[in-house]
Design a protein around this motif. Sequence first.
Motif, PDB file in Angstrom:
ATOM      1  N   TRP A 304      11.759  -1.664 -12.663  1.00 36.56           N
ATOM      2  CA  TRP A 304      12.200  -2.978 -12.202  1.00 36.56           C
ATOM      3  C   TRP A 304      11.024  -3.788 -11.674  1.00 36.56           C
ATOM      4  O   TRP A 304      10.887  -4.971 -11.979  1.00 36.56           O
ATOM      5  CB  TRP A 304      13.275  -2.813 -11.127  1.00 36.56           C
ATOM      6  CG  TRP A 304      13.905  -4.113 -10.708  1.00 36.56           C
ATOM      7  CD1 TRP A 304      14.950  -4.753 -11.296  1.00 36.56           C
ATOM      8  CD2 TRP A 304      13.490  -4.942  -9.615  1.00 36.56           C
ATOM      9  NE1 TRP A 304      15.235  -5.924 -10.636  1.00 36.56           N
ATOM     10  CE2 TRP A 304      14.354  -6.071  -9.597  1.00 36.56           C
ATOM     11  CE3 TRP A 304      12.494  -4.844  -8.648  1.00 36.56           C
ATOM     12  CZ2 TRP A 304      14.241  -7.078  -8.657  1.00 36.56           C
ATOM     13  CZ3 TRP A 304      12.383  -5.856  -7.713  1.00 36.56           C
ATOM     14  CH2 TRP A 304      13.240  -6.959  -7.724  1.00 36.56           C
ATOM     15  N   THR A 305      10.173  -3.174 -10.862  1.00 36.82           N
ATOM     16  CA  THR A 305       8.993  -3.896 -10.357  1.00 36.82           C
ATOM     17  C   THR A 305       8.036  -4.234 -11.501  1.00 36.82           C
ATOM     18  O   THR A 305       7.338  -5.250 -11.455  1.00 36.82           O
ATOM     19  CB  THR A 305       8.247  -3.069  -9.292  1.00 36.82           C
ATOM     20  OG1 THR A 305       7.823  -1.817  -9.852  1.00 36.82           O
ATOM     21  CG2 THR A 305       9.148  -2.800  -8.095  1.00 36.82           C
ATOM     22  N   THR A 342      -4.245 -11.868  -9.673  1.00 37.80           N
ATOM     23  CA  THR A 342      -2.924 -12.279  -9.216  1.00 37.80           C
ATOM     24  C   THR A 342      -1.929 -11.126  -9.292  1.00 37.80           C
ATOM     25  O   THR A 342      -1.184 -10.855  -8.338  1.00 37.80           O
ATOM     26  CB  THR A 342      -2.409 -13.462 -10.065  1.00 37.80           C
ATOM     27  OG1 THR A 342      -3.384 -14.510 -10.058  1.00 37.80           O
ATOM     28  CG2 THR A 342      -1.094 -13.988  -9.507  1.00 37.80           C
ATOM     29  N   SER A 343      -1.909 -10.434 -10.426  1.00 34.34           N
ATOM     30  CA  SER A 343      -0.970  -9.323 -10.604  1.00 34.34           C
ATOM     31  C   SER A 343      -1.271  -8.184  -9.641  1.00 34.34           C
ATOM     32  O   SER A 343      -0.359  -7.530  -9.123  1.00 34.34           O
ATOM     33  CB  SER A 343      -1.028  -8.822 -12.045  1.00 34.34           C
ATOM     34  OG  SER A 343      -0.055  -7.848 -12.287  1.00 34.34           O
ATOM     35  N   LEU A 344      -2.545  -7.947  -9.387  1.00 29.55           N
ATOM     36  CA  LEU A 344      -2.941  -6.885  -8.463  1.00 29.55           C
ATOM     37  C   LEU A 344      -2.433  -7.172  -7.048  1.00 29.55           C
ATOM     38  O   LEU A 344      -1.969  -6.268  -6.341  1.00 29.55           O
ATOM     39  CB  LEU A 344      -4.463  -6.743  -8.456  1.00 29.55           C
ATOM     40  CG  LEU A 344      -5.042  -5.596  -7.629  1.00 29.55           C
ATOM     41  CD1 LEU A 344      -4.521  -4.261  -8.147  1.00 29.55           C
ATOM     42  CD2 LEU A 344      -6.563  -5.622  -7.686  1.00 29.55           C
ATOM     43  N   THR A 345      -2.498  -8.409  -6.634  1.00 31.30           N
ATOM     44  CA  THR A 345      -2.001  -8.801  -5.313  1.00 31.30           C
ATOM     45  C   THR A 345      -0.506  -8.522  -5.179  1.00 31.30           C
ATOM     46  O   THR A 345      -0.035  -7.986  -4.165  1.00 31.30           O
ATOM     47  CB  THR A 345      -2.268 -10.298  -5.061  1.00 31.30           C
ATOM     48  OG1 THR A 345      -3.676 -10.548  -5.155  1.00 31.30           O
ATOM     49  CG2 THR A 345      -1.773 -10.713  -3.687  1.00 31.30           C
ATOM     50  N   ILE A 346       0.243  -8.844  -6.223  1.00 30.20           N
ATOM     51  CA  ILE A 346       1.691  -8.597  -6.210  1.00 30.20           C
ATOM     52  C   ILE A 346       1.972  -7.097  -6.199  1.00 30.20           C
ATOM     53  O   ILE A 346       2.891  -6.627  -5.511  1.00 30.20           O
ATOM     54  CB  ILE A 346       2.350  -9.271  -7.425  1.00 30.20           C
ATOM     55  CG1 ILE A 346       2.241 -10.795  -7.279  1.00 30.20           C
ATOM     56  CG2 ILE A 346       3.811  -8.845  -7.561  1.00 30.20           C
ATOM     57  CD1 ILE A 346       2.765 -11.563  -8.458  1.00 30.20           C
ATOM     58  N   GLY A 347       1.182  -6.321  -6.937  1.00 32.37           N
ATOM     59  CA  GLY A 347       1.361  -4.873  -6.956  1.00 32.37           C
ATOM     60  C   GLY A 347       1.148  -4.244  -5.593  1.00 32.37           C
ATOM     61  O   GLY A 347       1.882  -3.327  -5.192  1.00 32.37           O
ATOM     62  N   ILE A 386       3.449   2.125  -8.821  1.00 33.05           N
ATOM     63  CA  ILE A 386       3.687   0.680  -8.847  1.00 33.05           C
ATOM     64  C   ILE A 386       2.370  -0.084  -8.729  1.00 33.05           C
ATOM     65  O   ILE A 386       2.168  -1.112  -9.395  1.00 33.05           O
ATOM     66  CB  ILE A 386       4.656   0.285  -7.716  1.00 33.05           C
ATOM     67  CG1 ILE A 386       6.069   0.781  -8.049  1.00 33.05           C
ATOM     68  CG2 ILE A 386       4.653  -1.225  -7.486  1.00 33.05           C
ATOM     69  CD1 ILE A 386       7.076   0.549  -6.952  1.00 33.05           C
ATOM     70  N   PHE A 387       1.462   0.422  -7.899  1.00 35.20           N
ATOM     71  CA  PHE A 387       0.153  -0.225  -7.762  1.00 35.20           C
ATOM     72  C   PHE A 387      -0.587  -0.249  -9.094  1.00 35.20           C
ATOM     73  O   PHE A 387      -1.096  -1.290  -9.526  1.00 35.20           O
ATOM     74  CB  PHE A 387      -0.675   0.508  -6.705  1.00 35.20           C
ATOM     75  CG  PHE A 387      -2.106   0.043  -6.628  1.00 35.20           C
ATOM     76  CD1 PHE A 387      -2.428  -1.157  -6.019  1.00 35.20           C
ATOM     77  CD2 PHE A 387      -3.129   0.798  -7.182  1.00 35.20           C
ATOM     78  CE1 PHE A 387      -3.738  -1.591  -5.957  1.00 35.20           C
ATOM     79  CE2 PHE A 387      -4.440   0.384  -7.125  1.00 35.20           C
ATOM     80  CZ  PHE A 387      -4.752  -0.823  -6.509  1.00 35.20           C
ATOM     81  N   LEU A 388      -0.640   0.893  -9.774  1.00 35.83           N
ATOM     82  CA  LEU A 388      -1.324   0.961 -11.065  1.00 35.83           C
ATOM     83  C   LEU A 388      -0.604   0.133 -12.126  1.00 35.83           C
ATOM     84  O   LEU A 388      -1.235  -0.475 -12.998  1.00 35.83           O
ATOM     85  CB  LEU A 388      -1.427   2.415 -11.528  1.00 35.83           C
ATOM     86  CG  LEU A 388      -2.328   3.320 -10.685  1.00 35.83           C
ATOM     87  CD1 LEU A 388      -2.207   4.763 -11.146  1.00 35.83           C
ATOM     88  CD2 LEU A 388      -3.783   2.860 -10.763  1.00 35.83           C
ATOM     89  N   SER A 389       0.729   0.088 -12.030  1.00 33.95           N
ATOM     90  CA  SER A 389       1.518  -0.662 -13.008  1.00 33.95           C
ATOM     91  C   SER A 389       1.329  -2.167 -12.877  1.00 33.95           C
ATOM     92  O   SER A 389       1.735  -2.916 -13.764  1.00 33.95           O
ATOM     93  CB  SER A 389       3.008  -0.321 -12.856  1.00 33.95           C
ATOM     94  OG  SER A 389       3.243   1.041 -13.168  1.00 33.95           O
TER      95      SER A 389
END
Length: 492
Positions: A304-305, A342-347, A386-389
């Motif tokens: 989901w994330t 940007t994606s890394l910040t959200i992760g 989730i962080f890696l994803s």
Amino acid sequence: MASPSEERALQMETPIGGDQVAKQKIAVETWDESKKMWKIAGPAILTSVSQFSIGFVTVASVGHLGVIELAAVSVVTTVIEAFVSGIMLGMGSALETLCGQAVGAGQYNMLGVFLQRSWIISGVTALSLAPFYLFASPILRLLRQSKDISDLAGKYCRWIIPQFFAFAMTYPIQKFLQSQRKVWFMTIVSVVGLAFHVLLNWLMVSKLKLGLLGAAMAGNISWWLQVIVMVIYVIGGFFPNSWTGFSLLAFKSLSGFVKLSLASAIMLCLELWYFTAIILMVGWLKNPAIAVDAVSVCMNLQLWTSMVTLGFNAAVSVRVSNELGAGRPKAAKFAVVVALLTSLTIGILFSIIILVTKNDFPKLFSTKTAVIREASKLGYFLAATIFLSSILPVLYGVAIGAGRQMYVGLINIGCYYIFGIPVGAVLGFKFKLRIQGIWSGMLVGTILQTTILLIVTLRASWRKEAVQAERRMRRWGGRVEPRQSPLESIPG
């Protein structure tokens, strides 16, 4: 006069040093690129989350019917559906490369032809994969899953075959719309479809007491309503430049299209099947129902994330393919850097939320104390995943935008299947670490894969990628209009 993207490419070649003006220009260009990214990523995130939440709602609802029911649906979702849907999504992802680069090259007339080719290939693929749904029970028993879970999963699989054929239509349409940045209509359809599915699911499962059959019926209706609406939108005259009607050209150059489609399918399937392998390995443990439920709870939340970060997959794929198709390799590289940050910040934000709620999030899926306890133990592993994803979907989007799917597929084989799965098997079974050991092996493979792809992406020759994009358009799209400035003059 140079376009804003060309100006950005030239600005990035200017040594920054201590020049405050140059730093301000970089900040302005970063903000400009972020806005372009979010215009695609925002609607794509809402679409991905809404469509995935259809299955999310089904699993959450079925989880309250019983342990065996939850395990059966979870096995179907992570084994059968992951296997066939991965292939379907991969076959449709070739469209992402070709449509994105066609838009960049100004060949809008080819988009409708590419869409029809993708429909043909996806439809044939769906027919060839249908037996996996029809014979799910014996397949799962062959994979050493328990008889009770396999039999119930087989029934559910046969009931949801209509959803499978809906995927063959909807995946290509999504790529067609995303490449042209026409995503808000698709987003609205997905959000309304999710709301309708919640209502149907409540009516058929909770009120009419139809159990798994009701859950399957709700999913079938929800998916096909969305497909019908989007097909009408595409062919109804809203895209006069990119949809000019059905054409026999759709049957030409199918071999090259199939080749790129297969490369996309292999890349994505190797990723999705990795999670399938984890579920299968957990199913070999003693007392598999509780173990499978616990892992499925975490994987559903992780997936989901991932729907959020997949919005950046779509955005960076469109941005990279557009810029490469237009012969602007520096602008493509800049788009990748902005998307990654940007994606890394959200992760990181999602990982923190999981760590804070690790004793509570399993309650969304089950009321069984044993399942909640086992799922909570995986909280730290889930946060790391989730962080890696948050990084991987962006790197995949770069590969799709540049047409380098097969190369990524080879990296996946090495990291996941030669390294990750064996490590997980040794830790889980040999060292008796059970679920935690199996998931640790998955993490090790994912860390290795992320590191390699990140290095490869940041060191890529973007000039060569732009040249390859132009050759691809000449081969499959016809004549490419001359550019304002020669591509070869842009260092990459």
